[in-house]
Design a protein around this motif. Structure first.
Motif, PDB file in Angstrom:
ATOM      1  N   TYR A  24      11.852 -46.794 -78.064  1.00  0.00           N
ATOM      2  CA  TYR A  24      11.034 -47.592 -78.980  1.00  0.00           C
ATOM      3  C   TYR A  24       9.581 -47.127 -78.944  1.00  0.00           C
ATOM      4  O   TYR A  24       8.970 -46.890 -79.992  1.00  0.00           O
ATOM      5  N   PHE A  25       9.014 -46.997 -77.748  1.00  0.00           N
ATOM      6  CA  PHE A  25       7.616 -46.594 -77.648  1.00  0.00           C
ATOM      7  C   PHE A  25       7.400 -45.190 -78.210  1.00  0.00           C
ATOM      8  O   PHE A  25       6.371 -44.932 -78.844  1.00  0.00           O
ATOM      9  N   GLU A  27       9.293 -43.612 -80.610  1.00  0.00           N
ATOM     10  CA  GLU A  27       9.501 -43.586 -82.060  1.00  0.00           C
ATOM     11  C   GLU A  27       8.485 -44.417 -82.824  1.00  0.00           C
ATOM     12  O   GLU A  27       8.031 -44.016 -83.891  1.00  0.00           O
ATOM     13  N   GLU A  28       8.125 -45.590 -82.314  1.00  0.00           N
ATOM     14  CA  GLU A  28       7.246 -46.499 -83.043  1.00  0.00           C
ATOM     15  C   GLU A  28       5.772 -46.299 -82.748  1.00  0.00           C
ATOM     16  O   GLU A  28       4.935 -46.587 -83.595  1.00  0.00           O
ATOM     17  N   ARG A  29       5.463 -45.829 -81.552  1.00  0.00           N
ATOM     18  CA  ARG A  29       4.059 -45.737 -81.163  1.00  0.00           C
ATOM     19  C   ARG A  29       3.633 -44.319 -80.787  1.00  0.00           C
ATOM     20  O   ARG A  29       2.464 -44.077 -80.511  1.00  0.00           O
ATOM     21  N   GLY A  30       4.595 -43.400 -80.727  1.00  0.00           N
ATOM     22  CA  GLY A  30       4.269 -42.028 -80.354  1.00  0.00           C
ATOM     23  C   GLY A  30       3.841 -41.888 -78.902  1.00  0.00           C
ATOM     24  O   GLY A  30       3.164 -40.937 -78.547  1.00  0.00           O
ATOM     25  N   GLU A  31       4.253 -42.840 -78.070  1.00  0.00           N
ATOM     26  CA  GLU A  31       3.888 -42.830 -76.654  1.00  0.00           C
ATOM     27  C   GLU A  31       5.114 -42.545 -75.804  1.00  0.00           C
ATOM     28  O   GLU A  31       6.163 -43.131 -76.019  1.00  0.00           O
ATOM     29  N   GLU A  32       4.955 -41.653 -74.845  1.00  0.00           N
ATOM     30  CA  GLU A  32       6.037 -41.383 -73.911  1.00  0.00           C
ATOM     31  C   GLU A  32       5.833 -42.222 -72.665  1.00  0.00           C
ATOM     32  O   GLU A  32       4.844 -42.074 -71.970  1.00  0.00           O
ATOM     33  N   SER A  38       8.516 -48.386 -68.166  1.00  0.00           N
ATOM     34  CA  SER A  38       9.581 -49.057 -68.913  1.00  0.00           C
ATOM     35  C   SER A  38      10.241 -50.155 -68.079  1.00  0.00           C
ATOM     36  O   SER A  38      10.564 -51.228 -68.592  1.00  0.00           O
TER      37      SER A  38
END
Length: 78
Positions: A24-25, A27-32, A38
């Motif tokens: 989710y992070f 795809e939606e926020r561009g954050e790994e 997590s």
């Protein structure tokens, strides 16, 4: 000591949820996010939010069953 109000997850389900948070992070926020970040987010959701969702599910089930019971009374013969 475990809190009896805490929702318990299997290891497999927890790993699946951690993976979902990471995806989710990304795809939606561009954050790994790593596993630790997590895991901390998942722990927060479980400890702070999950009981509200659980209680809503209990209430929804109660309401559904009450509605079905009232339907059952409608088939009485007089």
């Amino acid at each position: 000591m475990r809190n009896n109000n805490t929702i318990q997850l299997s290891k497999e389900k927890k790993e699946e949820m951690i993976s979902s948070i990471k995806n989710y992070f990304l795809e939606e926020r561009g954050e790994e996010l790593g596993d630790l970040a997590s895991s901390l987010i998942l722990r927060f959701i479980i400890e702070e939010l999950a009981l509200e969702f659980y209680n809503q599910g209990v209430y929804d089930s109660y309401k559904y069953m009450n509605d079905r019971i009232e339907d059952l009374l409608s088939i009485q013969k007089y």
